[in-house]
Write an enzyme that holds these catalytic residues in place. Sequence first.
Site, PDB file in Angstrom:
ATOM      1  CE  LYS A 139      -4.025   2.735  83.610  1.00  0.00           C
ATOM      2  NZ  LYS A 139      -3.620   1.606  84.486  1.00  0.00           N
TER       3      LYS A 139
ATOM      4  CG  ASP B  53       1.085   0.744  88.296  1.00  0.00           C
ATOM      5  OD1 ASP B  53       0.193   1.613  88.390  1.00  0.00           O
ATOM      6  OD2 ASP B  53       0.989  -0.267  87.591  1.00  0.00           O
TER       7      ASP B  53
ATOM      8  CD  GLN C  55      -4.444  -1.938  83.653  1.00  0.00           C
ATOM      9  OE1 GLN C  55      -3.599  -1.063  83.509  1.00  0.00           O
ATOM     10  NE2 GLN C  55      -5.558  -1.737  84.322  1.00  0.00           N
TER      11      GLN C  55
HETATM   12  N1  L34 Z   1      -0.963  -1.920  87.162  1.00  0.00           N
HETATM   13  N2  L34 Z   1      -3.251  -2.103  87.227  1.00  0.00           N
HETATM   14  C1  L34 Z   1      -2.154  -1.360  87.376  1.00  0.00           C
HETATM   15  N3  L34 Z   1      -2.193  -0.046  87.723  1.00  0.00           N
HETATM   16  C2  L34 Z   1      -3.386   0.561  87.947  1.00  0.00           C
HETATM   17  O1  L34 Z   1      -3.421   1.823  88.349  1.00  0.00           O
HETATM   18  C3  L34 Z   1      -4.567  -0.177  87.759  1.00  0.00           C
HETATM   19  N4  L34 Z   1      -5.826   0.371  87.883  1.00  0.00           N
HETATM   20  C4  L34 Z   1      -6.879  -0.437  88.487  1.00  0.00           C
HETATM   21  C5  L34 Z   1      -6.915  -1.782  87.751  1.00  0.00           C
HETATM   22  N5  L34 Z   1      -5.598  -2.285  87.407  1.00  0.00           N
HETATM   23  C6  L34 Z   1      -4.471  -1.536  87.436  1.00  0.00           C
HETATM   24  C7  L34 Z   1      -6.374   1.231  86.991  1.00  0.00           C
HETATM   25  O2  L34 Z   1      -5.726   1.811  86.144  1.00  0.00           O
HETATM   26  C8  L34 Z   1      -8.096   0.401  88.235  1.00  0.00           C
HETATM   27  N6  L34 Z   1      -7.699   1.348  87.208  1.00  0.00           N
HETATM   28  C9  L34 Z   1      -8.580   2.242  86.554  1.00  0.00           C
HETATM   29  C10 L34 Z   1      -8.156   3.135  85.588  1.00  0.00           C
HETATM   30  C11 L34 Z   1      -9.029   3.988  84.946  1.00  0.00           C
HETATM   31  C12 L34 Z   1     -10.348   3.979  85.250  1.00  0.00           C
HETATM   32  C13 L34 Z   1     -10.803   3.113  86.223  1.00  0.00           C
HETATM   33  C14 L34 Z   1      -9.930   2.251  86.873  1.00  0.00           C
HETATM   34  C15 L34 Z   1     -11.256   4.893  84.514  1.00  0.00           C
HETATM   35  O3  L34 Z   1     -10.833   5.634  83.676  1.00  0.00           O
HETATM   36  N7  L34 Z   1     -12.550   4.852  84.783  1.00  0.00           N
HETATM   37  C16 L34 Z   1     -13.506   5.683  84.088  1.00  0.00           C
HETATM   38  C17 L34 Z   1     -14.482   4.828  83.328  1.00  0.00           C
HETATM   39  C18 L34 Z   1     -13.829   4.015  82.277  1.00  0.00           C
HETATM   40  C19 L34 Z   1     -14.783   3.038  81.583  1.00  0.00           C
HETATM   41  O4  L34 Z   1     -15.742   3.503  80.980  1.00  0.00           O
HETATM   42  O5  L34 Z   1     -14.517   1.833  81.651  1.00  0.00           O
HETATM   43  C20 L34 Z   1     -14.230   6.538  85.112  1.00  0.00           C
HETATM   44  O6  L34 Z   1     -14.719   7.610  84.739  1.00  0.00           O
HETATM   45  O7  L34 Z   1     -14.317   6.111  86.263  1.00  0.00           O
END
Ligand code: L34
Length: 296
Positions: free
Chosen positions: A54, A121, A98
């Site tokens: 982020k 959010d 988060q």
């Molecule tokens: N406050 N907490 C708050 N807001 C959110 O919107 C989130 N979320 C969830 C968990 N906690 C939170 C996220 O940001 C889940 N989440 C999130 C964000 C990004 C990714 C997955 C979940 C993401 O970028 N996933 C990548 C892989 C990243 C890696 O390698 O770890 C993908 O390609 O799916």
Amino acid sequence: MTAKIISGAEIAREIREELKREVAILGEKHGVVPGLVTILVGENPASVSYVTAKQQAAKALGFYSLQVNEPETISEENLEELVNTYNRNSLIHGILVQLPLPSHINESAVLHAVDPRKDVDGFHPVNVGKLMIGEADFIPCTPAGIQQLLLRTGIETDGAEVVVVGRSNIVGKPIANILLQKGKGANATVTVCHTRTRNLAEHTKRADILIVAAGKPKAITADMVREGAVVIDVGVNRIGVSESGKAKLCGDVDFERVKEKAGAITPVPGGVGPMTITMLMMNTVKAAKIAAGIKP
Ligand code: L34
């Protein structure tokens, strides 16, 4: 049928290019720089990875961005006071705490402390309520990302049978609400399934669009999916570590088998995840515009 792979990574890149131009114009014409603070409590590796992504995205777009790390042991009171500091800081337009938070902290008390105008959010009750009545300023990032994926892939939601698996406040409930609103990228007939649903497969097999946020690897197998359906996999399960030391991820859908049956499917990684981050950026730009009295 072999499914079209919906690349969230690619669509996220596209949207970030659009946002980058928008941020440049905001700066030149209005002297406005979107400001985002991300607050991380503890060192949960998944949370660290998401918050880092982020921050990188915010910097790449030219935001003013701050990363705040607090120890696992911070008190609820101190965390709320920290949130209040940024509620009062006029350079900050978006505040993200988060999740998950440590168990001694009441998560909703902290989320309620965020000024609804800075709630990028979309988790504050004011914004949850506005979403319900179709007047949302900030739609939660993951469901907003899913809607953008459907819109930008040209998937028709109007009149479609949408089945959502999962009823969380972050994904299941808001995506159901979004897709049943009147309007473009919505107008769907929505069913929400969860752990107490009697015959899950009976529902999932009816879906034109199946959205899975169950939090369980391979919760959805090929026999549960209608031929040609659109499958959106929200799951991000960490199932080990690769030789290079990176986390191995898998979704909630048995991707290899379901992709032979579905019409279109999102991969994990590279599907919904990158869209979540991009929607946070979009919401922060919107918050900055609203704060400056510019029509969003
Ligand atoms: N406050 N907490 C708050 N807001 C959110 O919107 C989130 N979320 C969830 C968990 N906690 C939170 C996220 O940001 C889940 N989440 C999130 C964000 C990004 C990714 C997955 C979940 C993401 O970028 N996933 C990548 C892989 C990243 C890696 O390698 O770890 C993908 O390609 O799916």
